[in-house]
Design a protein around this motif. Structure first.
Motif: not given
Length: 269
Positions: A73, A100, A112, A115, A141
């Protein structure tokens, strides 16, 4: 347990930097040679809220997979992973690969949400339900997409917008990361770590197959096995694969993992 040793995959695999550089080269070469694609399609207003959509051929009438990349992440973007679409494309499945935002610039909960936004954009564009796959952080995710109550976000969405998932070497319990160097950028409280752990969310049903490299750490093997059991899904440890090479079979033409993923995508189309 030495959590740092169990979860620090780049330290566990000395050639990880070379493998990631190889991903970038393979992805660029794939993009250069694939004619049926749309690049940088926006799913939100942010600079990184873009996805690439690879289609098996002309038109839009293809089953649709969403692949979510890894990097704990906090690293990488979609440009490292274009080639991962190859195996699914050969089986007649279109593949969307989003970027992202990254921690610590945004909290993990925001990723999240991004996504979810990518999934909603793809559904509104295609009218299709989605199959979600993801590697490492992307595995978490993908699982969070399966667990989402979509009707609370938009009553017009189908309840089972993402009814099938193939997380590869995912992290499904975040609390073990809290004492490691990996967690510094994530800035998670124990409460947030649990809320963002698919292992502790109710099983949404649907089709789940959890994959991990047979050569990965004992914790990665445990997390994958425990998550599959908690949600009633399948579990598979790929012999001889580490945290990075475990992704290769998804990209391979005619590979068993690509065929399984395509069958899952076709089942929800």
């Amino acid at each position: 347990m030495d959590a740092e040793a169990e979860y620090n995959n780049r330290a566990r695999v000395p050639e990880s930097a070379a493998l990631i550089a190889g991903w970038a080269r393979d992805a660029a070469a794939f993009r250069a040679g694939w004619p049926h694609a749309g690049y940088g399609l926006p799913y939100g207003p942010g600079e990184r809220e873009r996805l690439d959509l690879f289609r098996p051929g002309p038109g839009e009438a293809w089953p649709l997979a969403l692949f979510l990349h890894g990097g704990y992440w906090q690293a990488l973007d979609r440009s490292f992973f274009s080639h991962v679409a190859r195996g699914l494309l050969a089986e007649g499945v279109a593949v969307a690969i989003p970027s992202y935002d990254l921690c610590p610039a945004v909290p993990l909960a925001r990723i999240v949400d991004q996504a979810r936004a990518a999934a909603m954009m793809l559904h509104r564009r295609s009218g299709r339900r989605l199959f979600a796959a993801g590697h490492s952080a992307g595995g978490q995710l993908a699982a969070m997409l399966m667990a989402t109550d979509w009707r609370t976000l938009d009553p017009a969405l189908p309840a089972g917008l993402v009814p099938a998932g193939l997380p590869i070497s995912g992290v499904f319990e975040l609390a073990p990361l809290l004492g490691t160097t990996i967690a510094a950028a994530l800035r998670l409280t124990p409460e947030a770590a649990r809320a963002l752990s698919p292992r502790f969310l109710p099983s949404p049903g649907g089709a789940l197959h959890v994959v991990v490299g047979g050569g990965e750490s004992a914790e990665y093997l445990r997390q994958s096995r425990d998550f599959a059991a908690a949600w009633g899904g399948g579990f598979e440890a790929l012999p001889g694969r580490d945290h990075f090479t475990v992704l290769d079979p998804l990209a391979a033409l005619g590979g068993a993992l690509a065929r399984r993923a395509a069958a899952m995508a076709l089942a929800v189309a």
